[in-house]
Design a protein around this motif. Structure first.
Motif, mmCIF file in Angstrom:
data_model
loop_
_atom_site.group_PDB
_atom_site.id
_atom_site.type_symbol
_atom_site.label_atom_id
_atom_site.label_comp_id
_atom_site.label_asym_id
_atom_site.label_seq_id
_atom_site.Cartn_x
_atom_site.Cartn_y
_atom_site.Cartn_z
ATOM 1 N N ARG A 375 40.781 48.053 31.672
ATOM 2 C CA ARG A 375 41.669 47.245 32.523
ATOM 3 C C ARG A 375 42.969 47.986 32.795
ATOM 4 O O ARG A 375 43.459 48.039 33.933
ATOM 5 C CB ARG A 375 41.948 45.899 31.853
ATOM 6 C CG ARG A 375 42.805 44.964 32.697
ATOM 7 C CD ARG A 375 43.060 43.677 31.949
ATOM 8 N NE ARG A 375 43.927 43.898 30.798
ATOM 9 C CZ ARG A 375 45.268 43.974 30.881
ATOM 10 N NH1 ARG A 375 45.864 43.876 32.049
ATOM 11 N NH2 ARG A 375 45.985 44.182 29.801
ATOM 12 N N ALA A 398 39.102 49.897 42.044
ATOM 13 C CA ALA A 398 38.305 48.703 42.341
ATOM 14 C C ALA A 398 37.031 48.686 41.521
ATOM 15 O O ALA A 398 36.579 47.629 41.057
ATOM 16 C CB ALA A 398 37.993 48.656 43.839
ATOM 17 N N LEU A 401 38.029 47.740 37.879
ATOM 18 C CA LEU A 401 38.490 46.344 37.733
ATOM 19 C C LEU A 401 37.466 45.336 38.227
ATOM 20 O O LEU A 401 37.575 44.144 37.931
ATOM 21 C CB LEU A 401 39.804 46.149 38.497
ATOM 22 C CG LEU A 401 40.999 46.961 37.984
ATOM 23 C CD1 LEU A 401 42.205 46.743 38.876
ATOM 24 C CD2 LEU A 401 41.337 46.576 36.548
ATOM 25 N N SER A 403 36.609 44.607 41.655
ATOM 26 C CA SER A 403 37.145 43.862 42.791
ATOM 27 C C SER A 403 36.900 44.643 44.065
ATOM 28 O O SER A 403 36.278 45.714 44.039
ATOM 29 C CB SER A 403 38.648 43.615 42.604
ATOM 30 O OG SER A 403 39.345 44.850 42.605
ATOM 31 N N ALA A 409 43.377 42.834 46.713
ATOM 32 C CA ALA A 409 42.341 42.406 45.767
ATOM 33 C C ALA A 409 42.567 43.023 44.399
ATOM 34 O O ALA A 409 42.380 42.369 43.360
ATOM 35 C CB ALA A 409 40.965 42.781 46.311
ATOM 36 N N ILE A 410 42.969 44.292 44.367
ATOM 37 C CA ILE A 410 43.216 44.956 43.079
ATOM 38 C C ILE A 410 44.393 44.306 42.367
ATOM 39 O O ILE A 410 44.361 44.072 41.151
ATOM 40 C CB ILE A 410 43.456 46.460 43.316
ATOM 41 C CG1 ILE A 410 42.148 47.125 43.784
ATOM 42 C CG2 ILE A 410 43.977 47.132 42.058
ATOM 43 C CD1 ILE A 410 42.306 48.571 44.186
ATOM 44 N N TYR A 412 45.450 41.188 42.721
ATOM 45 C CA TYR A 412 45.037 39.855 42.270
ATOM 46 C C TYR A 412 44.167 39.949 41.022
ATOM 47 O O TYR A 412 44.318 39.173 40.077
ATOM 48 C CB TYR A 412 44.289 39.159 43.405
ATOM 49 C CG TYR A 412 43.825 37.768 43.063
ATOM 50 C CD1 TYR A 412 44.739 36.732 42.880
ATOM 51 C CD2 TYR A 412 42.466 37.491 42.908
ATOM 52 C CE1 TYR A 412 44.310 35.460 42.559
ATOM 53 C CE2 TYR A 412 42.035 36.225 42.584
ATOM 54 C CZ TYR A 412 42.962 35.202 42.413
ATOM 55 O OH TYR A 412 42.538 33.941 42.085
ATOM 56 N N ARG A 413 43.262 40.946 41.006
ATOM 57 C CA ARG A 413 42.379 41.122 39.842
ATOM 58 C C ARG A 413 43.179 41.549 38.621
ATOM 59 O O ARG A 413 42.909 41.102 37.497
ATOM 60 C CB ARG A 413 41.316 42.181 40.173
ATOM 61 C CG ARG A 413 40.332 42.462 39.050
ATOM 62 C CD ARG A 413 39.579 41.224 38.665
ATOM 63 N NE ARG A 413 38.599 41.512 37.615
ATOM 64 C CZ ARG A 413 37.991 40.579 36.891
ATOM 65 N NH1 ARG A 413 38.258 39.288 37.124
ATOM 66 N NH2 ARG A 413 37.115 40.911 35.966
ATOM 67 N N GLN A 416 44.709 38.532 37.092
ATOM 68 C CA GLN A 416 43.733 37.739 36.346
ATOM 69 C C GLN A 416 43.471 38.348 34.965
ATOM 70 O O GLN A 416 43.414 37.635 33.957
ATOM 71 C CB GLN A 416 42.426 37.643 37.134
ATOM 72 C CG GLN A 416 42.522 36.773 38.379
ATOM 73 C CD GLN A 416 41.192 36.697 39.113
ATOM 74 O OE1 GLN A 416 40.243 37.439 38.795
ATOM 75 N NE2 GLN A 416 41.127 35.799 40.095
ATOM 76 N N LEU A 417 43.296 39.651 34.925
ATOM 77 C CA LEU A 417 42.984 40.302 33.654
ATOM 78 C C LEU A 417 44.159 40.258 32.690
ATOM 79 O O LEU A 417 43.964 40.369 31.470
ATOM 80 C CB LEU A 417 42.549 41.746 33.908
ATOM 81 C CG LEU A 417 41.218 41.900 34.667
ATOM 82 C CD1 LEU A 417 40.912 43.363 34.921
ATOM 83 C CD2 LEU A 417 40.069 41.245 33.891
ATOM 84 N N ILE A 451 38.583 33.238 35.148
ATOM 85 C CA ILE A 451 38.186 34.448 34.388
ATOM 86 C C ILE A 451 37.188 34.070 33.298
ATOM 87 O O ILE A 451 37.199 34.625 32.188
ATOM 88 C CB ILE A 451 39.421 35.131 33.777
ATOM 89 C CG1 ILE A 451 40.211 34.148 32.905
ATOM 90 C CG2 ILE A 451 40.310 35.716 34.858
ATOM 91 C CD1 ILE A 451 41.351 34.811 32.131
ATOM 92 N N ASP A 454 35.007 36.878 32.095
ATOM 93 C CA ASP A 454 35.739 37.872 31.311
ATOM 94 C C ASP A 454 35.959 37.400 29.881
ATOM 95 O O ASP A 454 35.693 38.146 28.916
ATOM 96 C CB ASP A 454 37.081 38.167 31.981
ATOM 97 C CG ASP A 454 36.902 38.744 33.380
ATOM 98 O OD1 ASP A 454 36.028 39.612 33.544
ATOM 99 O OD2 ASP A 454 37.632 38.318 34.299
#
Length: 538
Positions: A375, A398, A401, A403, A409-410, A412-413, A416-417, A451, A454
């Protein structure tokens, strides 16, 4: 022998007698008017002088005294004047008595005719009272003032000696002003001494002499003294009263003067107060206007500063334009390329400062796990790709991660992580609580639903099995069995609020040990499952 029967006359009837009476009175009135015509000829042609009479009055008093004398003749002459003044309406005036109340309107023919017309409207055959009411309606009669004698003893008239001059001089001119007098408006002379203090002997223009009251004559023309004399004691009392009255008038005048001064002072104070208020309002208004003017001046000063700055900038632009014209184009192009390179390097440097040092990850791996390491590597590659605008680095980030290969998008991901460690920690904490239910677990994990894959990969197999069991338990209805804490289901039973525990399962029946029966000999009892419910503490 022949005898003549006496002529029989019938008794007179009412109608005949009434008609005869009316005709007689009508004839009397007609003869009276006829006699008046002859009297006028006698007076105008002075035929009475042939009989040795010096005046018309003397003739009337001597020859016509049986019919009222000169007074009656004057009344008839007045009636004649009224009838002539009324013109065509005069024929409705039948006699002197009807004309008597209209005599005071002779000098105003229009009002006289109006009075006759009003009387005719009220009664086609008007009487004396009808004419009097009509005259009073046209010209109301003023009430006669009653003169009250002072409440003092009667004053004796002074005794005039034989050689004293008469009270009234000869040939004094007077006029009859009383509307009720037959001689109203006529003038005459006083040629003799008055018979008493209240009357005068007046000789009129037609030669007649009459005794007229002083009240019927115009006061300025009456040539006699109206001042009264009083005895000494009353004169002193009257003088004292006059003095007191004068003093009272002076006192009232002084009070009035003081009151007027006080009122004037109050009005002046009020006016001064109003002026002060107006001045204060004007001052406040001018103050507000001054503030507005100051603000306007500040704005103008700001505009002036802006104008100066604008002029300075225009001057600088002109200098730059001249400099561009003087330098070659190639030199300016190299300058722009150098400046752009410096700006780009500065942006890259700032981006690298925000990235993670990959060499530090190689020397010391993350203590948590490899997923966290990946991550962090993905976040670092994403930041580097954004700073360098490198497509390959963006695709690598991408892929790591999981995404889309876009900066949004990267990012936002990556956000989340960043929640993953906290999510795993919260889930393990709630699972470790004794008596954990699916509701407790769901209250925590619904925040991290995005998530789920995850954090599910980070949990151990025992933890995932426990979560699955909690979910299955929540989907199946609860069954009362051994160890269940129950209460009676009937709300009308006392055990509805008591706590008990199922200690034995007999199939269709359950044995319950009640806490409230611990001190009694009977501690348990049997019940059907439908008779029990799960106990809920209040």
């Amino acid at each position: 022998m022949l005898t003549l029967d006496r002529e029989k006359t019938s008794a007179p009837s009412y109608s005949n007698l009434n008609t005869s009476i009316k005709e007689t009175f009508t004839a009397i009135d007609r003869f009276e008017w006829q006699a008046l015509e002859e009297i006028l000829q006698m007076r105008e042609k002075q035929l009475y002088r042939e009989a040795g009479y010096k005046s018309f009055e003397e003739y009337c008093q001597a020859e016509l005294s049986a019919w009222g004398g000169y007074r009656r003749i004057n009344q008839l002459l007045g009636a004649k004047k009224v009838r002539d003044t009324a013109d065509e309406l005069g024929e409705y005036i039948k006699n002197e008595r009807q004309a008597r109340s209209l005599l005071r309107l002779v000098k105003e023919p229009e009002k006289l005719k109006q009075a006759v017309a009003i009387a005719l409207e009220q009664n086609p055959s008007p009487s004396e009272s009808d004419f009097a009411a009509a005259a009073n309606k046209v010209v109301p009669r003023l009430p006669r003032q009653k003169t009250q004698e002072p409440m003092v003893p009667q004053i004796q008239e002074p005794i005039v000696s034989q050689i004293q001059e008469p009270l009234v001089p000869q040939s004094a001119k007077v006029t009859v002003t009383s509307p009720t007098h037959p001689r109203h408006g006529q003038s005459g002379t006083i040629s003799a001494d008055p018979p008493n203090p209240r009357q005068q002997i007046v000789t009129f223009e037609d030669g007649s002499r009459e005794l007229v009251n002083n009240a019927d004559l115009d006061a300025p023309s009456v040539p006699f003294s109206t001042e009264r004399t009083y005895p000494k004691e009353y004169a002193e009392a009257i003088a004292q009263l006059k003095q007191q009255h004068q003093q009272e008038l002076e006192r009232l005048e002084q009070d009035l003067r003081i009151g007027l001064q006080t009122e004037a002072t109050a009005q002046a104070q009020q006016q001064v107060q109003e002026q002060l208020t107006a001045l204060q309002n004007l001052f406040q208004q001018q103050k507000e206007e001054n503030i507005q003017l100051q603000q306007r001046l500040f704005e103008l000063e700001g505009l002036r500063q802006l104008e100066l700055e604008n002029q300075r900038l225009q001057k600088r632009i002109q200098e730059l334009e001249r400099a561009v014209e003087e330098r070659p184009a190639q030199e300016w192009g190299n300058t722009l390329t150098k400046q752009a390179t410096k700006a780009l390097n500065k942006q890259v440097k700032q981006a690298l400062e925000n990235t993670i040092d990959l060499r530090s990850l190689a020397q010391e791996p993350p203590k948590e796990n490899a997923t966290e390491c990946l991550r962090l590597m993905g976040i670092a590659l994403g930041n580097l790709a954004t700073a360098m605008n490198n497509t390959k680095a963006l695709e690598a980030a991408a892929l790591i991660l999981g995404s889309e290969p876009t900066p949004i998008a990267i990012a936002y991901r990556a956000e989340q992580l960043e929640m993953l460690p906290q999510a795993v920690s919260d889930i393990r904490r709630v699972l470790s609580k004794p008596g954990c239910t699916w509701q407790d677990y769901w209250a925590v994990v619904q925040e991290y639903e995005v998530i789920k894959q995850d954090y599910w990969a980070e949990l151990t197999s025992e933890e995932t099995e426990l979560i699955t069991a909690l979910q299955n338990t929540s989907s199946q209805p609860r069954t009362i069995g051994i160890g269940s804490i129950v209460a009676h289901a009937d709300p009308y039973r006392t055990l509805y609020v008591e706590r008990g525990e199922v200690v034995e399962d007999l199939g269709e029946e359950l044995v319950v040990a009640w806490d409230c029966w611990k001190e009694q000999s009977k501690k348990t009892d049997r019940y059907l499952r439908d008779e029990l419910r799960f106990w809920q503490p209040e």
